[in-house]
Scaffold this active site. Structure first.
Site, mmCIF file in Angstrom:
data_model
loop_
_atom_site.group_PDB
_atom_site.id
_atom_site.type_symbol
_atom_site.label_atom_id
_atom_site.label_comp_id
_atom_site.label_asym_id
_atom_site.label_seq_id
_atom_site.Cartn_x
_atom_site.Cartn_y
_atom_site.Cartn_z
ATOM 1 N N GLU A 100 -8.198 -40.441 6.360
ATOM 2 C CA GLU A 100 -6.914 -40.824 5.779
ATOM 3 C C GLU A 100 -5.892 -41.273 6.768
ATOM 4 O OE1 GLU A 100 -5.925 -37.507 3.323
ATOM 5 O OE2 GLU A 100 -7.644 -37.790 2.099
ATOM 6 N N HIS A 105 -8.505 -37.412 15.198
ATOM 7 C CA HIS A 105 -8.354 -36.156 14.965
ATOM 8 C C HIS A 105 -9.646 -35.477 14.519
ATOM 9 C CE1 HIS A 105 -7.784 -37.835 10.877
ATOM 10 N NE2 HIS A 105 -8.082 -36.910 10.372
ATOM 11 N N HIS A 107 -11.048 -32.074 12.803
ATOM 12 C CA HIS A 107 -10.655 -30.666 11.879
ATOM 13 C C HIS A 107 -11.421 -29.532 12.506
ATOM 14 C CE1 HIS A 107 -9.085 -33.090 8.329
ATOM 15 N NE2 HIS A 107 -9.945 -34.045 8.916
#
Ligand code: AMP
Length: 121
Positions: A100, A105, A107
């Site tokens: 998105e 990044h 998680h």
């Protein structure tokens, strides 16, 4: 591969201080902060400060120092959050990965049994 970085993405805006974040850990080259919509008791995002779209972009083009800093930040977050019983690190990329936010990044998810990695279908 060529990568076009959109500097208006939400994580770029966080890095510029334009919107707030719930910081867990900040280093010279990386930032770790709590996900705004946590999917587990621990749900931390770790991002490099450099303009990398996704994991393969970063792995191919980041400096050794950036890669070491990012990797060590992940380790430090796991330690800070007490994830001795286990965790999952996920990095979504592109359309098939259902990414998105187009700034790399990972998680870090933990704090409970997370179930199988992928839903079937
Ligand atoms: P992904 O599908 O891997 O790109 O996931 C993007 C993640 O960013 C989601 O888990 C969102 O909940 C999270 N997110 C989006 N905006 C923010 C924000 N402002 N602060 C923290 N997390 C965010």
């Amino acid at each position: 591969m060529t990568y076009a970085y959109d500097d208006q993405n939400v994580f770029a805006r966080i890095l510029r201080g334009e919107i707030p974040n719930d910081t867990v850990l900040e280093t010279g080259m990386s930032l770790a902060f709590n996900d705004i919509a946590p999917q587990a008791p621990v749900h931390v995002l770790v991002i490099p400060k450099g303009p990398y779209v996704c994991y393969d972009h970063f792995a191919a083009e980041a400096s050794d120092a950036e890669i070491v800093d990012f990797t060590r930040t992940i380790a430090r977050v796991c330690e800070m959050k007490g994830l001795e019983d286990g965790f999952r690190v996920i990095s979504n990329a592109g359309e098939h990965g259902v990414q998105e936010v187009p700034h790399l990044h990972v998680h870090i998810l933990g704090g409970r049994v997370l179930g199988r990695m992928l839903a079937k279908g």
